[in-house]
Scaffold this motif. Structure first.
Motif, mmCIF file in Angstrom:
data_model
loop_
_atom_site.group_PDB
_atom_site.id
_atom_site.type_symbol
_atom_site.label_atom_id
_atom_site.label_comp_id
_atom_site.label_asym_id
_atom_site.label_seq_id
_atom_site.Cartn_x
_atom_site.Cartn_y
_atom_site.Cartn_z
ATOM 1 N N HIS B 16 84.218 31.253 -11.893
ATOM 2 C CA HIS B 16 84.898 32.386 -11.462
ATOM 3 C C HIS B 16 85.996 33.001 -12.623
ATOM 4 N N TYR B 17 86.199 34.398 -12.624
ATOM 5 C CA TYR B 17 87.002 35.109 -13.092
ATOM 6 C C TYR B 17 88.168 35.251 -12.391
ATOM 7 N N PHE B 18 89.469 34.709 -12.471
ATOM 8 C CA PHE B 18 90.508 34.974 -11.339
ATOM 9 C C PHE B 18 91.349 36.288 -12.004
ATOM 10 N N THR B 19 90.935 37.328 -11.215
ATOM 11 C CA THR B 19 91.771 38.605 -11.330
ATOM 12 C C THR B 19 92.695 38.805 -10.277
ATOM 13 N N PRO B 20 93.652 39.927 -10.547
ATOM 14 C CA PRO B 20 94.623 39.977 -9.506
ATOM 15 C C PRO B 20 94.170 40.435 -8.191
ATOM 16 N N ARG B 21 92.786 41.024 -8.146
ATOM 17 C CA ARG B 21 92.153 41.376 -6.907
ATOM 18 C C ARG B 21 91.123 40.448 -6.531
ATOM 19 N N GLY B 22 91.492 39.331 -6.818
ATOM 20 C CA GLY B 22 90.405 38.350 -6.214
ATOM 21 C C GLY B 22 89.572 37.794 -7.335
ATOM 22 N N ALA B 23 88.841 36.688 -6.977
ATOM 23 C CA ALA B 23 88.062 35.796 -7.848
ATOM 24 C C ALA B 23 86.663 36.666 -8.347
ATOM 25 N N VAL B 24 86.317 37.006 -9.222
ATOM 26 C CA VAL B 24 85.077 37.430 -9.543
ATOM 27 C C VAL B 24 83.998 36.142 -9.809
ATOM 28 N N ILE B 25 83.046 36.248 -8.831
ATOM 29 C CA ILE B 25 82.084 34.954 -9.064
ATOM 30 C C ILE B 25 81.063 35.439 -9.968
ATOM 31 N N PRO B 64 90.551 35.124 -17.692
ATOM 32 C CA PRO B 64 90.959 34.356 -16.736
ATOM 33 C C PRO B 64 89.797 33.517 -16.049
ATOM 34 N N GLY B 65 88.607 33.348 -16.818
ATOM 35 C CA GLY B 65 87.642 32.780 -16.289
ATOM 36 C C GLY B 65 87.987 31.096 -16.189
ATOM 37 N N PRO B 267 57.521 55.302 -14.278
ATOM 38 C CA PRO B 267 59.027 55.595 -13.934
ATOM 39 C C PRO B 267 59.855 54.275 -13.932
ATOM 40 N N LEU B 268 61.195 54.367 -14.108
ATOM 41 C CA LEU B 268 61.866 53.217 -14.244
ATOM 42 C C LEU B 268 62.555 53.076 -13.100
ATOM 43 N N LYS B 269 62.172 51.768 -12.517
ATOM 44 C CA LYS B 269 62.425 51.521 -11.209
ATOM 45 C C LYS B 269 63.809 50.476 -10.906
ATOM 46 N N VAL B 270 64.118 49.996 -12.083
ATOM 47 C CA VAL B 270 65.130 48.867 -11.641
ATOM 48 C C VAL B 270 66.430 49.629 -11.347
ATOM 49 N N THR B 271 66.846 50.710 -11.844
ATOM 50 C CA THR B 271 68.168 51.285 -11.711
ATOM 51 C C THR B 271 68.251 51.569 -10.305
ATOM 52 N N GLU B 272 67.300 51.563 -9.288
ATOM 53 C CA GLU B 272 67.761 51.990 -7.987
ATOM 54 C C GLU B 272 68.782 51.028 -7.295
ATOM 55 N N GLY B 273 69.773 51.444 -6.941
ATOM 56 C CA GLY B 273 70.742 50.940 -6.284
ATOM 57 C C GLY B 273 71.669 50.378 -6.950
ATOM 58 N N LEU B 274 72.917 49.455 -6.704
ATOM 59 C CA LEU B 274 73.917 49.035 -7.594
ATOM 60 C C LEU B 274 74.027 47.638 -7.153
ATOM 61 N N THR B 275 74.658 46.727 -8.141
ATOM 62 C CA THR B 275 74.871 45.439 -8.018
ATOM 63 C C THR B 275 75.981 45.398 -6.950
ATOM 64 N N HIS B 276 76.129 44.462 -6.122
ATOM 65 C CA HIS B 276 77.216 44.361 -5.005
ATOM 66 C C HIS B 276 78.402 43.928 -5.833
ATOM 67 N N ASP B 277 79.742 44.164 -5.209
ATOM 68 C CA ASP B 277 80.989 43.766 -6.067
ATOM 69 C C ASP B 277 80.998 42.147 -5.800
ATOM 70 N N LEU B 278 81.106 41.862 -7.127
ATOM 71 C CA LEU B 278 81.140 40.206 -7.540
ATOM 72 C C LEU B 278 82.181 39.413 -6.650
ATOM 73 N N ARG B 279 83.241 40.346 -6.370
ATOM 74 C CA ARG B 279 84.360 39.406 -5.839
ATOM 75 C C ARG B 279 84.072 39.094 -4.376
ATOM 76 N N ASN B 280 83.141 39.704 -3.528
ATOM 77 C CA ASN B 280 82.983 39.598 -2.198
ATOM 78 C C ASN B 280 81.348 39.577 -2.229
ATOM 79 N N PRO B 281 80.645 38.461 -2.448
ATOM 80 C CA PRO B 281 79.234 38.815 -2.301
ATOM 81 C C PRO B 281 78.879 38.655 -0.883
ATOM 82 N N PRO B 282 77.766 39.647 -0.488
ATOM 83 C CA PRO B 282 77.345 39.605 1.099
ATOM 84 C C PRO B 282 76.770 38.283 1.419
#
Lengths: 339, 320
Positions: B16-25, B64-65, B267-282
């Motif tokens: 985890h990276y411990f940032t002021p706004r929560g731990a990034v997993i 901070p990892g 056509p390039l398909k991978v870019t569709e959508g975004l990665t979720h916020d790594l601080r609070n995974p769904p």
């Protein structure tokens, strides 16, 4: 191939003389561009002192003749260059029969001694503190202490000097307040005199070092943080090298290069640099002499010191230029580029 | 050529990276092993945690990892939380790194010989002519001329520098080499040369390697097994042939689809959508926001790893 080549040496040497020539020529040209006439200025000071001067126009003419101001500008320039080579700057305007050079020479060792030591010390301390502050592996307790050592950086050095005088000299009577040495010792190479000189130098030294090391430290900290993120720094750690080797050989060795350049450029300001410190401590150095010369409009003395600053700056840069290929192998003025 | 002995094991690794706004997993429950003489390719897009996996394996995650859980075993020895002094002995002799930036990974102010020698002398008692011979032999092994010995990094090309890095990495014959995108800063021709050098060295010395990259095409030619990472999670691991033939995870399918081809314009398909916020995974699958086959079940609980073919595992709800 790094290292010093002959072509590089000659090139740097030519650069050195070119810099001095241009600088020296400017100090020749600037007073003449100002339009004010030094002989008239001298007459005015004489008038102020005595109220009335007889045959003022004759005196001006005589002065102009004896200073060679009636000659064509080209002749004046060549004669000036010739004199500069011989360190002969003519008479001081303010203290007339004395030669300008003879007013500056006694001040030189004082300033060079004090400021060289002060600059070197503040550079060494500043670089050490800054590198440690910028290093990730610095122990935490040390990292908490180090910034405290920079507290005094925010105080102007003359304020710090006054503070030192009032506490150390007047309240505690530990050290002499002002001057270069006491009147009751005999100048020369004897132990009491040397001890006395050192005692007088401590407070100016401390006030310069304490207040100027912060600049080096903050600069060095930034440079060190930059190096911390370089791939080669990471690789050095991955190699399992000792922290000391990583710190010195991979960290400081790279981070210090820009700081060294700044240091060499600052060498020139040794001569005129700490006017205020010398003034406060009444230290008999060139800074104080320059301050007095400006007050008294003593052109030749100002010119002497200015030219000294130029020569010493150029020398500092020359030395750095000659050392640089040895400390940074990427710097070389060779024409062929390695494939 | 790969034996069954596992030289490197990552067991349930969490970083985890411990940032002021929560731990990034950055690395989430990663299990991976490398067998002796094997190259494992770790692929995934930028920011998915590949380099963090590499750095935590070297115990060099920068603050901070922090490694918050799991173990890393080198030849059976767990190195997580080992004291710094022990780690220093271990680094380079057991675990070497070929760094990411080819242009910048050598100290610009010291000669190649010194940089190669200091890694060796930090771990072995060797000096003088023996040391010199060893360094020269290493340079020779990666196809560099002897004069490189006395040169500075700025006098070498990018490919030469990277080969110096390879020579340095194999100097102590380490158990595992971590190659962090070893060819990414080079042009294709030089890439080829460097990749070939890597393979040569690996075949001769039988070292094991984790090779990080995002170039599926290049990895396909070099590695024995592929591990696909997405947002800090491993989603599919398997032998390279099996993965390219039957990619099971939708993300792997998209990655393989994204390899450019001269035969057809895709056509390039991978870019569709975004990665979720790594601080609070769904809750549920980490790929749910970008997956073309997303279902309700994907949002319930994270998928389990399931073996589809021999040695080929995938974590996707549709096979659970």
């Amino acid at each position: 191939m790094g290292g010093l080549t002959r072509g590089y040496f000659i090139q740097r040497l030519l650069m050195f003389f070119l810099t001095i020539w241009i600088g020296v020529s400017l100090t020749f040209a600037i007073p003449r561009l100002s339009g004010s006439d030094p002989t008239t200025a001298m007459l005015l000071t004489m008038m102020n002192a005595r109220g009335y001067v007889e045959n003022a126009d004759k005196i001006i003419a005589a002065y102009k003749e004896s200073f060679g101001l009636n000659d064509p500008i080209g002749i004046q320039y060549i004669r000036y260059l010739w004199n500069v080579i011989h360190f002969d700057y003519g008479f001081s305007f303010a203290k007339f029969p004395a030669a300008a050079w003879s007013l500056v020479t006694p001040a030189l060792p004082w300033t060079l001694g004090l400021l060289t030591v002060a600059s070197v010390l503040s550079f060494i301390f500043g670089v050490t503190v800054g590198s440690l502050m910028g290093w990730r592996k610095t122990p935490r307790w040390l990292n908490n202490i180090l910034p405290v050592s920079l507290t005094f950086t925010s105080i102007p050095y003359f304020m710090f000097g006054i503070l030192l005088i009032s506490i150390v000299a007047f309240k505690l009577h530990w050290l002499p307040a002002t001057g270069g040495y006491s009147r009751d010792v005999n100048p020369g190479w004897n132990a009491p005199f040397i001890k006395d000189v050192l005692a007088h130098a401590i407070m100016p030294l401390i006030s310069i070092v304490i207040t100027s090391m912060g600049g080096w430290a903050l600069g060095m900290r930034g440079l060190m943080i930059g190096v911390n993120n370089e791939d080669y720094f990471l690789l050095a750690q991955a190699k399992g090298l000792s922290p000391a080797r990583v710190f010195f050989r991979y960290g400081i060795r790279n981070a210090i290069l820009p700081a060294l350049t700044a240091f060499a450029l600052g060498i020139g300001s040794l001569i005129g640099g700490s006017i205020l410190v010398e003034y406060i401590f009444a230290y008999p150095g060139t800074g104080y002499t320059l301050y007095r010369a400006i007050q008294e409009q003593d052109y030749t003395v100002i010119q002497t010191i200015t030219n000294l600053i130029i020569i010493i700056t150029a020398t500092g840069v020359l030395i750095l230029d000659l050392l640089y290929p040895l400390i940074d192998p990427r710097i070389t003025y060779k024409k062929s580029v390695a494939s | 050529m790969a034996s069954d002995q596992k030289v490197l094991e990552l067991n349930d690794l969490n970083v985890h990276y411990f940032t002021p706004r929560g731990a990034v997993i950055a690395v989430n429950h990663v299990n991976l092993y490398v067998k002796k003489g094997e190259i494992v390719g770790l692929v995934g897009e930028s920011g998915c945690g590949k380099t963090t996996v590499a750095m935590s394996t070297l115990q060099m995650v920068s603050a901070p990892g922090r490694i918050v859980g799991g173990e890393i075993k080198i030849e059976g020895q767990n190195i997580v939380n080992l004291p710094e002094k022990e780690l220093r002995k271990l680094r380079w002799s057991k675990l070497a790194l070929i760094p990411q930036g080819a242009m910048n990974s050598l100290n610009p102010v010291t000669k190649i010989k010194e940089q190669m020698a200091d890694g060796i002398t930090a771990h072995e008692k060797i000096s003088g002519a023996a040391l010199r011979d060893k360094v020269l032999k290493l340079l020779n092994d990666v196809g560099l001329p002897e004069r490189v010995y006395n040169m500075f990094p700025h006098e070498l090309s990018g490919g030469m520098k990277q080969r110096v890095c390879i020579a340095m990495a194999v100097a102590l014959n380490p158990a595992v080499i971590i190659a962090d995108e070893p060819t990414s800063a080079l042009d294709v021709i030089v890439q080829r040369v460097v990749a070939q050098t890597l393979l040569d060295v690996k075949n001769r010395l039988g070292v094991s390697m984790i090779m990080i990259g995002h170039d599926m095409g290049l990895l396909a030619q070099m590695v024995d097994r592929v591990a696909v990472m997405y947002a800090g999670n491993l989603v599919e691991v398997g032998p390279v042939g099996s993965i390219f033939e039957h990619p099971y995870h939708p993300y792997t399918q998209l990655l393989i689809d994204a390899i450019p081809s001269t035969k057809q314009k895709k056509p390039l398909k991978v870019t569709e959508g975004l990665t979720h916020d790594l601080r609070n995974p769904p809750p549920g699958c980490c790929f749910q926001f970008r997956c073309p086959f997303v279902r309700d079940a994907c949002r319930q609980k994270p998928p389990e790893f399931k073996q589809m073919e021999p040695d080929h595992f995938v974590a996707c709800v549709q096979y659970n």
